[in-house]
Design a protein around this motif. Sequence first.
Motif, mmCIF file in Angstrom:
data_model
loop_
_atom_site.group_PDB
_atom_site.id
_atom_site.type_symbol
_atom_site.label_atom_id
_atom_site.label_comp_id
_atom_site.label_asym_id
_atom_site.label_seq_id
_atom_site.Cartn_x
_atom_site.Cartn_y
_atom_site.Cartn_z
ATOM 1 N N LEU A 94 0.832 -1.198 0.000
ATOM 2 C CA LEU A 94 0.000 0.000 0.000
ATOM 3 C C LEU A 94 0.872 1.255 0.000
ATOM 4 O O LEU A 94 1.981 1.271 0.556
ATOM 5 C CB LEU A 94 -0.914 0.005 1.223
ATOM 6 N N ASN A 95 0.351 2.293 -0.613
ATOM 7 C CA ASN A 95 1.018 3.597 -0.697
ATOM 8 C C ASN A 95 2.358 3.533 -1.423
ATOM 9 O O ASN A 95 3.205 4.420 -1.264
ATOM 10 C CB ASN A 95 1.243 4.184 0.710
ATOM 11 N N TYR A 96 2.549 2.461 -2.197
ATOM 12 C CA TYR A 96 3.768 2.391 -3.014
ATOM 13 C C TYR A 96 3.411 2.758 -4.446
ATOM 14 O O TYR A 96 2.455 2.218 -5.019
ATOM 15 C CB TYR A 96 4.379 0.991 -2.966
ATOM 16 N N ASP A 97 4.183 3.671 -5.031
ATOM 17 C CA ASP A 97 3.914 4.159 -6.378
ATOM 18 C C ASP A 97 4.816 3.428 -7.359
ATOM 19 O O ASP A 97 6.039 3.617 -7.372
ATOM 20 C CB ASP A 97 4.148 5.670 -6.454
ATOM 21 N N ASN A 98 4.216 2.583 -8.197
ATOM 22 C CA ASN A 98 4.982 1.822 -9.177
ATOM 23 C C ASN A 98 5.551 2.686 -10.287
ATOM 24 O O ASN A 98 6.491 2.290 -10.972
ATOM 25 C CB ASN A 98 4.098 0.735 -9.809
ATOM 26 N N PHE A 99 4.992 3.876 -10.459
ATOM 27 C CA PHE A 99 5.386 4.713 -11.585
ATOM 28 C C PHE A 99 6.534 5.652 -11.248
ATOM 29 O O PHE A 99 7.004 6.397 -12.093
ATOM 30 C CB PHE A 99 4.179 5.529 -12.068
ATOM 31 N N ILE A 100 6.966 5.639 -9.991
ATOM 32 C CA ILE A 100 8.083 6.484 -9.577
ATOM 33 C C ILE A 100 9.270 5.583 -9.285
ATOM 34 O O ILE A 100 9.185 4.681 -8.453
ATOM 35 C CB ILE A 100 7.735 7.320 -8.324
ATOM 36 N N ASN A 101 10.371 5.798 -9.975
ATOM 37 C CA ASN A 101 11.561 4.994 -9.757
ATOM 38 C C ASN A 101 12.109 5.223 -8.351
ATOM 39 O O ASN A 101 12.107 6.330 -7.825
ATOM 40 C CB ASN A 101 12.633 5.344 -10.795
ATOM 41 N N LEU A 102 12.595 4.144 -7.759
ATOM 42 C CA LEU A 102 13.182 4.178 -6.417
ATOM 43 C C LEU A 102 12.206 4.688 -5.375
ATOM 44 O O LEU A 102 12.597 5.305 -4.381
ATOM 45 C CB LEU A 102 14.462 5.030 -6.412
ATOM 46 N N SER A 103 10.919 4.435 -5.592
ATOM 47 C CA SER A 103 9.920 4.837 -4.611
ATOM 48 C C SER A 103 10.041 3.971 -3.358
ATOM 49 O O SER A 103 10.310 2.782 -3.440
ATOM 50 C CB SER A 103 8.519 4.711 -5.213
ATOM 51 N N GLN A 104 9.819 4.577 -2.197
ATOM 52 C CA GLN A 104 9.935 3.879 -0.926
ATOM 53 C C GLN A 104 8.558 3.666 -0.308
ATOM 54 O O GLN A 104 7.644 4.466 -0.495
ATOM 55 C CB GLN A 104 10.809 4.685 0.044
ATOM 56 N N VAL A 105 8.416 2.585 0.452
ATOM 57 C CA VAL A 105 7.196 2.348 1.208
ATOM 58 C C VAL A 105 7.214 3.254 2.435
ATOM 59 O O VAL A 105 8.181 3.227 3.215
ATOM 60 C CB VAL A 105 7.088 0.876 1.630
#
Length: 591
Positions: A185-196
């Motif tokens: 949840l709250n993880y953005d697949n479209f942003i590289n190196l996105s953090q939980v």
Amino acid sequence: MSSIQSFYHKDSTPSRSCKPHNPENEAFTQAEIEAARRPLTQSWRPKGVYEEVTIAELQPGPAKVRFKARIVNFSAATHGRGRGRSALPENFHTLIVKDDTGVVLLKLLSSGSDQDFLKLGTLVTVWTGFVADYSAAHVAYSNFRIPFVSLMISIHPSAGSTSCIRFHNESNPSQDTTELCRVPLNYDNFINLSQVPGLMSLKAYISSGYDDNQDAHILVCVFSAGPRLTVWSKDKQKDLELIEVRVFDETCNNCVLKLWEDKVSSAKSWVANQTILLITNPILKHSIRSNGLVELGIGSSSMVEVDPDFPDADWLRHMAAARTRKESVHIPFPVDIWDVDAAIHGPGRTLYTLADIDEYVREVPEVVFTGKLNLLITGVSIVEQCRKRQLCCFECCNIPLYSHNANATCKNCLKTHELSLNPKIIGSLTDETGSVAAGKLIWSDRAWTELLFGNNNTAPAEAVHTQATHVFSELADDSHADRGVVAVKNGDDNGDVSIKKEKSDSVEIEYEKHFLGDDIFDDLDDLDDPFDDLQPQEVVAKQSYESWKVLTRLDNDSLRDVEERLLYSRVTLTFGWSPRVGRLCVLGVEW
């Protein structure tokens, strides 16, 4: 004028020809009983059209919808035993499920036989005709909150119900459902190196993270799962089932996750050094065990996502795999990668140096090939490993298993395994360009046997004679002590061994074979029937010669002789390389 009585007629006496009443004819059929007992195993056809939605699209009120999600926490029905402070009914299973967009609470009516379906990480499909609001009243009454949950769905499985649930079996890896509902949840697949958001390392969470972070997340990898235990609870005054799962990340490797009662079966499918767990709001026990382990648990407000799909989980899985290759005491010899006979005796036999192999593999990482290496054995520690009772080794439950025998039982799962020879009995092997450290090669059983006993007409005759003398002496004492069979050994300097067996004064059978020849025991099958009782000794002797396991039967003097003859010897190894294994595998040895 008719009277009132004329409207009533006296019932006639039933005829004797009528069949007597049989209660069995009015009973339920076995199929109906099974459908009532196990409703989740019966076929269910939805009446009407159910719109497929995500959990984030659910709205309170009546609506025929269906969605897929994974179980991240649950509490099995207690059937009168009580739920403590929980406001949920005792005859309902409580499931917390999530997809890639949200979390919802399910109340599943228990049929008494559906608890086997409840496992963390299981994919489910839910049909419902009504979605309720998980109001603040539930939170206030039960004295605990479930993160991200605002809706609740009641499920009563039956043929005429508008709600149902199906548990998917993902044992077949080819199914398309294995990758569903794994994004946190709250993880953005479209942003590289996105953090939980709220993700912490295990060390940081143990130090202070549990104090000021209400929805903390930790990402851990399963190291090993212990045996199923039965523990007496003083508070509940009954026995409870428990399993302890060792977990780790890159910062800490001394934590144990405790699973109780209904969650014990979830750990059965977890694979050591492969299964990744994303735990939200874990329970931390502040006291530390005497062995230094820190205890973690799963509470009512916790969530456990099995094998989440995001870059941090992939990185931790690769780190665990690299750590396994580096620290593992036993790597099984791979099969069906190379043609062993062609590699040893075929026309394409290329002699490499260690530097050639290193350069070739770096230039073409995906290459799979075989070749020859001429190396010098600069270290042998057979006697040392024997004294440590570590001549043979294996890994079970991700725990090293050592023994002086070829078979041993794991103390964790109580399974008996066939062990392999400890690769550390051979030290460094060097050539003019480099060296291979002890324990870094993967040996086949054939390679071990050829290294220790030599191949045809090439091994030192004296070494083979010494080994054969001890082996046959022990076999004679062990196998025929009670049967009046005597084994007499004679050996010459050429490696010829003569074995003579006596059953009585009038019966003698003598075999004289070249110990190193391929046909050493070819005549065993031609024994006459009166002497069949002599055959097991010959079979055992043949098996002892053909396997490295004879090494476990030798005494210290014989082991020292073998060690002295191997040290500083030059051998030619037939090797195989595959990127899937990542290590040199020895297919055969030539003296």
